[in-house]
Design a protein around this motif. Sequence first.
Motif, short mmCIF file in Angstrom:
data_model
loop_
_atom_site.label_atom_id
_atom_site.label_comp_id
_atom_site.label_asym_id
_atom_site.label_seq_id
_atom_site.Cartn_x
_atom_site.Cartn_y
_atom_site.Cartn_z
N SER A 40 35.66 26.04 -34.44
CA SER A 40 35.43 26.75 -33.17
C SER A 40 33.79 27.04 -33.20
O SER A 40 33.21 27.29 -31.97
CB SER A 40 36.27 27.97 -32.86
OG SER A 40 36.15 28.91 -33.85
N VAL A 41 33.45 27.77 -34.22
CA VAL A 41 32.31 28.24 -34.72
C VAL A 41 31.10 26.95 -34.17
O VAL A 41 30.19 27.24 -33.57
CB VAL A 41 31.85 28.76 -36.04
CG1 VAL A 41 30.33 28.94 -36.16
CG2 VAL A 41 32.69 30.01 -36.04
N ASN A 42 31.56 26.02 -34.83
CA ASN A 42 30.57 24.74 -34.67
C ASN A 42 30.47 24.17 -33.32
O ASN A 42 29.48 23.97 -32.72
CB ASN A 42 31.19 23.55 -35.48
CG ASN A 42 30.13 22.29 -35.63
OD1 ASN A 42 30.65 21.39 -34.62
ND2 ASN A 42 29.42 22.28 -36.40
N TRP A 43 31.65 24.31 -32.48
CA TRP A 43 31.73 23.77 -31.10
C TRP A 43 30.98 24.51 -30.38
O TRP A 43 30.14 24.47 -29.40
CB TRP A 43 33.26 23.59 -30.75
CG TRP A 43 33.92 22.65 -31.19
CD1 TRP A 43 33.47 21.50 -32.04
CD2 TRP A 43 35.23 22.19 -31.12
NE1 TRP A 43 34.52 20.64 -32.39
CE2 TRP A 43 35.57 21.22 -31.70
CE3 TRP A 43 36.39 22.87 -30.22
CZ2 TRP A 43 36.97 20.48 -31.73
CZ3 TRP A 43 37.59 22.44 -30.36
CH2 TRP A 43 37.85 21.10 -30.96
N GLY A 44 31.24 26.18 -30.71
CA GLY A 44 30.40 27.01 -29.67
C GLY A 44 29.16 26.84 -29.94
O GLY A 44 28.31 27.14 -29.00
N VAL A 45 28.36 26.76 -30.92
CA VAL A 45 27.13 26.96 -31.27
C VAL A 45 26.45 25.75 -30.67
O VAL A 45 25.46 25.53 -29.84
CB VAL A 45 26.63 27.02 -32.59
CG1 VAL A 45 25.39 26.59 -32.88
CG2 VAL A 45 27.43 28.29 -33.20
N TYR A 46 27.20 24.70 -30.62
CA TYR A 46 26.68 23.34 -30.27
C TYR A 46 26.57 23.14 -28.73
O TYR A 46 25.47 22.66 -28.25
CB TYR A 46 27.52 22.15 -30.85
CG TYR A 46 27.02 20.69 -30.38
CD1 TYR A 46 25.80 20.18 -31.03
CD2 TYR A 46 27.67 20.03 -29.26
CE1 TYR A 46 25.30 18.81 -30.39
CE2 TYR A 46 27.29 18.55 -28.85
CZ TYR A 46 26.04 18.49 -29.53
OH TYR A 46 25.64 17.13 -29.17
N ILE A 47 27.66 23.76 -28.31
CA ILE A 47 27.51 23.69 -26.66
C ILE A 47 26.38 24.59 -26.20
O ILE A 47 25.91 24.26 -25.23
CB ILE A 47 28.95 24.03 -26.05
CG1 ILE A 47 30.09 23.28 -26.41
CG2 ILE A 47 28.93 24.30 -24.56
CD1 ILE A 47 31.41 23.59 -26.07
N TYR A 48 26.37 25.94 -26.80
CA TYR A 48 25.18 26.78 -26.38
C TYR A 48 24.03 26.02 -26.83
O TYR A 48 23.03 26.16 -25.81
CB TYR A 48 25.53 28.05 -27.25
CG TYR A 48 23.98 28.73 -27.31
CD1 TYR A 48 23.76 29.69 -26.12
CD2 TYR A 48 23.04 28.83 -28.25
CE1 TYR A 48 22.53 30.43 -26.21
CE2 TYR A 48 21.95 29.33 -28.54
CZ TYR A 48 21.67 30.05 -27.22
OH TYR A 48 20.53 30.96 -27.21
N ALA A 49 23.73 25.46 -27.72
CA ALA A 49 22.42 24.79 -28.28
C ALA A 49 22.01 23.86 -26.94
O ALA A 49 20.99 23.74 -26.57
CB ALA A 49 22.60 24.30 -29.43
N VAL A 50 23.19 22.96 -26.72
CA VAL A 50 22.80 21.85 -25.71
C VAL A 50 22.40 22.37 -24.44
O VAL A 50 21.38 22.21 -23.69
CB VAL A 50 24.07 20.76 -25.69
CG1 VAL A 50 23.55 19.79 -24.41
CG2 VAL A 50 24.23 20.14 -26.92
#
Length: 305
Positions: free
Chosen positions: A82-92
């Motif tokens: 969930s940390v990985n997904w959240g950071v990735y979505i934010y980054a994009v």
Amino acid sequence: MPDSRRGVLYGIAAYAMWGLFPLYWPLLKPAGAVEILAHRMVWSLVAVIAVLAVRRHWSWFREMAGQPRKLLLLALAAVVVSVNWGVYIYAVNAGHVVESALGYFINPLVSVLFGVMIFRERLRPWQWAAVGLGALAVVVLTVDYGRPPWIALVLAVSFGTYGLIKKSANVGAAESLTVETLVLLAPALAYLIFLQAQGTSTFGNEGPGHAALLVGAGVVTAIPLMCFTAAAIRVPLTVIGLLQYIAPILQFLCGVLVAHETMPPSRWAGFAIIWLALAVFSWEGLRNAHTTRRAAAGTPALETV
């Protein structure tokens, strides 16, 4: 079609879909990163249950219930991913597509370091060279950004940790994703209900197209994972290791060619060092695998320098 070729096609499909994710998440605006993440959790569970229903594969529930260690590991994996997904979505969605691609370029080197630190594995000289080049690239990019590339480092470490936990749990893709999304379901639903109560939810308030795209977040999560699993059981790990670079290459191209993110010469230099590190890492892995196969077959390996 030979099974190995089918496996390669499945692998290409999985990594290509993951690589094109930067084109999907911006379509979900004006939803924020956390709202998108919550929808991704909820609809991923729906998608994976549909897959299990088609396969009529339910017997594993009873077996899993009697294995608390695996359940605990998958619960931990759920938090990490969930940390990985959240950071990735934010980054994009915040315009850091190139930096997010860097995270997945770094990931293989992070996995190697985990092997050294946790499993006490011994690296061969060329593997150490690849890791050293990766560290140098992070230093160069830190100077370029004026800060450490936190997004890339969080993505690399969280995804490496996720893979490590999944390796320890040793549970199939559909089954593990079901448990992980069940763990995440309650907080995800609670957050979505809170947004709805506050009148700030975009689901249902931005038109049916937007709602369909949020639901689609679950589908685009489940499908590449299923393709990856189909590839992993058909082709050697060395092939999977080479295919994994498709995703960050496509992400990088999305950032440069589609999002038109700035790439000053110093940033190109940092990425060039990372690519050199990965080339050394891949060459060394293929060379070692070839030597091992020849030794197992009883054929003397060629003298290498």
